[in-house]
Design an enzyme around this catalytic site. Structure first.
Site, PDB file in Angstrom:
ATOM      1  N   HIS A 207      11.064 -22.939   9.633  1.00  0.00           N
ATOM      2  CA  HIS A 207      10.236 -23.347  10.425  1.00  0.00           C
ATOM      3  C   HIS A 207       8.867 -23.707  10.137  1.00  0.00           C
ATOM      4  O   HIS A 207       7.970 -24.411  10.197  1.00  0.00           O
ATOM      5  CB  HIS A 207       9.905 -22.881  11.840  1.00  0.00           C
ATOM      6  CG  HIS A 207      11.383 -23.305  12.852  1.00  0.00           C
ATOM      7  ND1 HIS A 207      11.523 -23.090  13.943  1.00  0.00           N
ATOM      8  CD2 HIS A 207      12.524 -23.776  12.259  1.00  0.00           C
ATOM      9  CE1 HIS A 207      12.761 -23.387  14.440  1.00  0.00           C
ATOM     10  NE2 HIS A 207      13.495 -23.936  13.322  1.00  0.00           N
TER      11      HIS A 207
ATOM     12  N   CYS B 190       3.109  -2.915   4.150  1.00  0.00           N
ATOM     13  CA  CYS B 190       2.204  -1.756   4.392  1.00  0.00           C
ATOM     14  C   CYS B 190       2.868  -0.752   5.449  1.00  0.00           C
ATOM     15  O   CYS B 190       4.218  -1.088   5.654  1.00  0.00           O
ATOM     16  CB  CYS B 190       0.756  -1.998   4.837  1.00  0.00           C
ATOM     17  SG  CYS B 190       0.740  -2.989   6.495  1.00  0.00           S
ATOM     18  N   GLY B 191       2.385   0.139   6.098  1.00  0.00           N
ATOM     19  CA  GLY B 191       3.160   0.858   7.081  1.00  0.00           C
ATOM     20  C   GLY B 191       3.954   0.189   8.130  1.00  0.00           C
ATOM     21  O   GLY B 191       5.012   0.367   8.321  1.00  0.00           O
TER      22      GLY B 191
ATOM     23  N   ARG C 121       7.421   1.657   7.375  1.00  0.00           N
ATOM     24  CA  ARG C 121       7.656   2.785   8.238  1.00  0.00           C
ATOM     25  C   ARG C 121       8.414   2.109   9.540  1.00  0.00           C
ATOM     26  O   ARG C 121       8.754   3.017  10.486  1.00  0.00           O
ATOM     27  CB  ARG C 121       6.284   3.311   8.815  1.00  0.00           C
ATOM     28  CG  ARG C 121       5.464   4.193   7.544  1.00  0.00           C
ATOM     29  CD  ARG C 121       4.125   4.560   7.924  1.00  0.00           C
ATOM     30  NE  ARG C 121       3.576   5.153   7.141  1.00  0.00           N
ATOM     31  CZ  ARG C 121       2.185   5.415   6.799  1.00  0.00           C
ATOM     32  NH1 ARG C 121       1.207   4.768   7.744  1.00  0.00           N
ATOM     33  NH2 ARG C 121       1.575   5.974   5.504  1.00  0.00           N
TER      34      ARG C 121
ATOM     35  N   ASP D 231       0.752  -0.900   0.068  1.00  0.00           N
ATOM     36  CA  ASP D 231       0.026   0.148   0.079  1.00  0.00           C
ATOM     37  C   ASP D 231       0.951   1.342  -0.062  1.00  0.00           C
ATOM     38  O   ASP D 231       2.099   0.881  -0.301  1.00  0.00           O
ATOM     39  CB  ASP D 231      -0.925  -0.052   1.121  1.00  0.00           C
ATOM     40  CG  ASP D 231      -0.325   0.435   2.291  1.00  0.00           C
ATOM     41  OD1 ASP D 231       0.848   0.324   2.609  1.00  0.00           O
ATOM     42  OD2 ASP D 231      -1.069   0.265   3.486  1.00  0.00           O
TER      43      ASP D 231
HETATM   44  C1  RB5 Z   1      -1.879   3.043   6.242  1.00  0.00           C
HETATM   45  O1  RB5 Z   1      -1.980   4.495   6.824  1.00  0.00           O
HETATM   46  C2  RB5 Z   1      -1.551   1.959   7.263  1.00  0.00           C
HETATM   47  O2  RB5 Z   1      -2.552   2.147   8.272  1.00  0.00           O
HETATM   48  C3  RB5 Z   1      -1.135   0.782   6.792  1.00  0.00           C
HETATM   49  O3  RB5 Z   1      -0.225   1.119   5.814  1.00  0.00           O
HETATM   50  C4  RB5 Z   1      -0.801  -0.442   7.645  1.00  0.00           C
HETATM   51  O4  RB5 Z   1       0.233   0.012   8.256  1.00  0.00           O
HETATM   52  C5  RB5 Z   1      -1.858  -1.050   8.608  1.00  0.00           C
HETATM   53  O5  RB5 Z   1      -1.556  -1.993   9.172  1.00  0.00           O
END
Ligand code: RB5
Length: 146
Positions: free
Chosen positions: A100, A67-68, A111, A10
């Protein structure tokens, strides 16, 4: 022959996904970039569906999802019975997810995980075999939980 791997993220994993796509291509992997292709906000469950389709249709052997935090897309990916998605934060986790858990999808947080750590995780994940034995019994049980 290098392995085939699909990557998808995402917006929260967009930049790290792009870095991984370039790195893995450079390293000679057969890379399928499923998107997202812009930094615009998208919903991680929709991205997990793209990966599930690629795995189900045998377009690739392995997947890397981002994702983040890696959390939401892990939850989404593991809804599919043919996916064993492992959220990893370091090389140790990447190695054990293969040895495993026979994970076929590695998940990273765009992030939460730095670029060099992500490269290390990808290299280990794509080059570590499942150990089988007692681990095979446990992985098999995952298919019969509900
Ligand atoms: C998007 O803002 C964020 O919520 C998504 O990337 C993820 O971290 C969700 O678990």
């Amino acid at each position: 022959m290098k392995k085939s791997v699909a990557l998808a993220s995402d917006h929260g994993g967009f930049e790290l996904k792009n870095s991984l796509v370039e790195k893995l291509k450079k390293d000679g992997y057969n890379v399928l970039d499923l998107g997202t292709h812009t930094s615009e906000s998208v919903d991680y469950p929709d991205i997990a569906v793209l990966m599930a389709d690629a795995i189900k249709n045998n377009k690739v052997e392995y997947g890397i999802l981002l994702c983040g935090t890696g959390i939401g897309i892990s939850i989404a990916a593991n809804r599919f019975p043919f996916i064993r998605a492992a959220l990893v934060h370091d090389g140790f986790g990447a190695r054990l997810s293969r040895q495993h858990n026979n994970a076929n999808v590695m998940v990273l947080g765009g992030r939460t995980t730095g670029t060099e750590i992500a490269y290390d995780c990808a290299d280990i994940f794509l080059n570590t075999d499942f150990l089988g034995g007692r681990h095979a019994r446990r992985v098999e049980k995952l298919s019969h939980l509900c």
